[in-house]
Design a protein around this motif. Structure first.
Motif, short mmCIF file in Angstrom:
data_model
loop_
_atom_site.label_atom_id
_atom_site.label_comp_id
_atom_site.label_asym_id
_atom_site.label_seq_id
_atom_site.Cartn_x
_atom_site.Cartn_y
_atom_site.Cartn_z
N LEU A 44 1.49 0.63 11.07
CA LEU A 44 2.10 -0.61 10.61
C LEU A 44 1.06 -1.44 9.85
CD1 LEU A 44 4.51 -2.53 10.53
CD2 LEU A 44 3.78 -3.41 12.76
N ASP A 45 -0.18 -1.41 10.33
CA ASP A 45 -1.26 -2.14 9.69
C ASP A 45 -1.48 -1.67 8.25
OD1 ASP A 45 -3.31 -4.16 9.91
OD2 ASP A 45 -4.77 -2.53 9.92
N ASP A 46 -1.47 -0.34 8.04
CA ASP A 46 -1.64 0.21 6.69
C ASP A 46 -0.51 -0.26 5.77
OD1 ASP A 46 -3.95 1.61 7.32
OD2 ASP A 46 -2.88 3.49 7.73
N CYS A 47 0.72 -0.22 6.27
CA CYS A 47 1.87 -0.62 5.45
C CYS A 47 1.81 -2.12 5.13
CB CYS A 47 3.17 -0.29 6.17
SG CYS A 47 3.50 1.48 6.29
N ALA A 48 1.44 -2.93 6.11
CA ALA A 48 1.35 -4.37 5.89
C ALA A 48 0.27 -4.69 4.86
CB ALA A 48 1.06 -5.08 7.21
N LYS A 49 -0.87 -4.01 4.95
CA LYS A 49 -1.94 -4.24 3.97
C LYS A 49 -1.50 -3.84 2.57
CE LYS A 49 -5.83 -3.76 7.14
NZ LYS A 49 -6.93 -2.87 7.55
N CYS A 51 1.42 -3.99 1.34
CA CYS A 51 2.37 -4.99 0.83
C CYS A 51 1.75 -6.37 0.69
CB CYS A 51 3.56 -5.11 1.77
SG CYS A 51 4.59 -3.66 1.81
N GLY A 52 0.66 -6.60 1.39
CA GLY A 52 0.05 -7.92 1.37
C GLY A 52 0.80 -8.93 2.21
N VAL A 53 1.41 -8.43 3.30
CA VAL A 53 2.14 -9.31 4.22
C VAL A 53 1.61 -9.11 5.64
CG1 VAL A 53 4.24 -9.33 2.80
CG2 VAL A 53 4.00 -7.63 4.59
N SER A 54 2.06 -9.96 6.55
CA SER A 54 1.66 -9.82 7.95
C SER A 54 2.36 -8.62 8.58
CB SER A 54 2.03 -11.08 8.72
OG SER A 54 3.44 -11.19 8.84
N LYS A 55 1.84 -8.18 9.71
CA LYS A 55 2.49 -7.07 10.42
C LYS A 55 3.91 -7.45 10.84
CE LYS A 55 -1.59 -5.30 12.73
NZ LYS A 55 -2.08 -4.79 14.02
N ALA A 56 4.09 -8.68 11.27
CA ALA A 56 5.42 -9.13 11.69
C ALA A 56 6.41 -9.10 10.53
CB ALA A 56 5.34 -10.54 12.28
N GLU A 57 5.98 -9.57 9.37
CA GLU A 57 6.85 -9.55 8.19
C GLU A 57 7.14 -8.12 7.76
OE1 GLU A 57 9.36 -10.95 5.35
OE2 GLU A 57 8.40 -12.11 6.93
N HIS A 73 5.51 4.83 19.38
CA HIS A 73 4.07 4.63 19.44
C HIS A 73 3.57 3.66 18.37
CE1 HIS A 73 3.94 7.86 22.32
NE2 HIS A 73 4.65 8.60 21.48
N GLY A 74 4.48 3.16 17.52
CA GLY A 74 4.12 2.18 16.52
C GLY A 74 3.84 2.74 15.14
#
Length: 82
Positions: A44-49, A51-57, A73-74
């Motif tokens: 999730l962290d890789d995907c958020a980075k 996109c330039g958004v938070s993990k929650a978003e 497992h996330g």
């Protein structure tokens, strides 16, 4: 004058909704691109980075997508071709 102000407010609200939807579509493309670069799965962290958004978003975006799911497992998984 009041009617004109209401029209402007309605236009502004509609514009913000359209802009948010366009941003969501761009973020969805970036999530898919991130997953394809990493063989179909990523954190999730890789995907958020990407996109330039938070993990929650990012998680909110993923929850709306039909072809991307999260494992227990996330991990974020691209379901295309499965």
């Amino acid at each position: 004058m009041v009617i004109n102000m209401n029209k402007n407010r309605i236009f502004d609200e509609a514009w913000h909704v359209m802009k948010a939807e366009m941003n969501d579509k761009e973020h969805e493309k970036k999530i898919i691109s991130c997953l394809k670069k990493r063989g179909g799965a990523a954190s999730l962290d890789d995907c958020a980075k990407e996109c330039g958004v938070s993990k929650a978003e990012c998680k909110k975006l993923i929850d709306k997508m039909d072809n991307v799911k999260m494992s227990p497992h996330g991990d974020v998984i691209l379901m295309d071709g499965l």
